[in-house]
Enzyme design. Structure first.
Site, PDB file in Angstrom:
ATOM      1  N   GLY A  46      38.634  99.664  47.906  1.00 13.70           N
ATOM      2  CA  GLY A  46      37.598  98.919  47.191  1.00 13.70           C
ATOM      3  C   GLY A  46      38.063  97.493  46.959  1.00 13.70           C
ATOM      4  CB  SER A  53      46.138  99.075  40.195  1.00 15.16           C
ATOM      5  OG  SER A  53      46.346  98.420  41.407  1.00 15.16           O
ATOM      6  CB  SER A 120      42.293  99.807  53.092  1.00  8.97           C
ATOM      7  OG  SER A 120      41.846 100.544  51.990  1.00  8.97           O
TER       8      SER A 120
HETATM    9  P1  ADP Z   1      42.329  96.777  41.646  1.00 12.63           P
HETATM   10  O1  ADP Z   1      43.607  97.580  41.735  1.00 12.63           O
HETATM   11  O2  ADP Z   1      41.178  97.444  42.339  1.00 12.63           O
HETATM   12  O3  ADP Z   1      42.521  95.358  42.058  1.00 12.63           O
HETATM   13  P2  ADP Z   1      42.786  96.871  38.817  1.00 12.63           P
HETATM   14  O4  ADP Z   1      42.933  98.305  38.462  1.00 12.63           O
HETATM   15  O5  ADP Z   1      44.045  96.061  38.983  1.00 12.63           O
HETATM   16  O6  ADP Z   1      41.887  96.753  40.126  1.00 12.63           O
HETATM   17  O7  ADP Z   1      41.885  96.120  37.768  1.00 12.63           O
HETATM   18  C1  ADP Z   1      40.698  96.673  37.257  1.00 12.63           C
HETATM   19  C2  ADP Z   1      40.416  96.066  35.891  1.00 12.63           C
HETATM   20  O8  ADP Z   1      39.204  96.604  35.414  1.00 12.63           O
HETATM   21  C3  ADP Z   1      41.516  96.406  34.898  1.00 12.63           C
HETATM   22  O9  ADP Z   1      41.732  95.297  34.063  1.00 12.63           O
HETATM   23  C4  ADP Z   1      40.890  97.566  34.115  1.00 12.63           C
HETATM   24  O10 ADP Z   1      41.388  97.635  32.795  1.00 12.63           O
HETATM   25  C5  ADP Z   1      39.426  97.177  34.126  1.00 12.63           C
HETATM   26  N1  ADP Z   1      38.496  98.331  33.973  1.00 12.63           N
HETATM   27  C6  ADP Z   1      37.465  98.373  33.095  1.00 12.63           C
HETATM   28  N2  ADP Z   1      36.805  99.548  33.183  1.00 12.63           N
HETATM   29  C7  ADP Z   1      37.433 100.270  34.135  1.00 12.63           C
HETATM   30  C8  ADP Z   1      37.203 101.575  34.664  1.00 12.63           C
HETATM   31  N3  ADP Z   1      36.199 102.356  34.238  1.00 12.63           N
HETATM   32  N4  ADP Z   1      38.029 102.014  35.648  1.00 12.63           N
HETATM   33  C9  ADP Z   1      39.036 101.214  36.107  1.00 12.63           C
HETATM   34  N5  ADP Z   1      39.306  99.970  35.638  1.00 12.63           N
HETATM   35  C10 ADP Z   1      38.518  99.489  34.655  1.00 12.63           C
END
Ligand code: ADP
Length: 207
Positions: A46, A53, A120
């Site tokens: 995504g 993460s 990805s």
């Molecule tokens: P990615 O790894 O896809 O780049 P991250 O996990 O690093 O994304 O970041 C997602 C952000 O969105 C984090 O700051 C997280 O706290 C926030 N967030 C808010 N709601 C959610 C949710 N339901 N699930 C996952 N992350 C969430």
């Protein structure tokens, strides 16, 4: 001993002429049996900020607490070591995913539940990784969180830099993201909580 650990590489990749596969005495099935679990690769794909993460870590922690042997491979972390020589061109992204797939496959063969959190963006790269695994071992979870939500979150300030042109080839802004069509799990973190998302993945794992 089982001979089902015949490597897919023999079919798909040109080996150097003097490299001969040495079959391990202990099979992947026997390793999994020793750990008492069904090894899998959970592949979270995504946009940046979609929650890969966050969910990967929550899932890893939940499995760990339950005594299930898991390991987390995360995009940025892998680029600090194994793949620090790779950039963000389409070719380098493909090699990034290929190497991660190989590492995940080794870990699955060792009996672990491997959680992979990688943007990805290209279908063919995800398909390449899927093809490394036996049927059912690879579980794709597509985080379909809308770009507007990811950009608003911007947890690492990357969208801001991408919009300003400081970061080139940024997925969703200046580089494509090819939407998965057959993901086993689809999650939208603008609606689904972290807890619910982990539950959904655990449900699929228990099937
Ligand atoms: P990615 O790894 O896809 O780049 P991250 O996990 O690093 O994304 O970041 C997602 C952000 O969105 C984090 O700051 C997280 O706290 C926030 N967030 C808010 N709601 C959610 C949710 N339901 N699930 C996952 N992350 C969430």
């Amino acid at each position: 001993m089982s001979d089902s650990n015949t490597p897919y590489e023999l079919k798909n990749i040109h080996l150097p002429s003097n490299a001969v596969w040495h079959k391990c005495t202990v099979s992947p099935q026997e390793r999994a049996q020793l750990l008492g679990q069904v090894p899998r690769c959970i592949w979270l794909t995504g946009l940046s900020g979609s929650g890969k993460s966050t969910i990967a870590n929550a899932l890893d922690a939940t499995l760990h607490e339950a005594g299930i042997k898991s390991f987390l491979l995360d995009g940025d972390n892998v680029r600090h070591g194994l793949n620090k020589d790779l950039g963000m061109t389409e070719t380098d992204r493909a090699e990034n995913i290929r190497r991660i797939g190989e590492v995940a496959k080794l870990m699955v063969d060792a009996g672990l539940i491997v959680i992979c959190a990688f943007i990805s963006p290209y279908k063919r790269d995800r398909q390449m990784v899927r093809s490394m695994f036996h049927h059912g071992q690879f579980v794709e979870a597509y985080l379909e969180t809308p770009l507007s939500v990811c950009e608003e979150r911007d947890p690492k300030g990357l969208y801001k830099k991408a919009r300003a042109g400081v970061i080139k080839q940024f997925t969703g802004i200046s580089d494509p993201y090819e939407t998965p069509e057959n993901a086993e799990i689809v999650i939208d973190t603008s609606r689904d909580s972290v807890t619910d998302s982990v539950k959904r993945i655990l449900q699929v794992l228990s099937q």
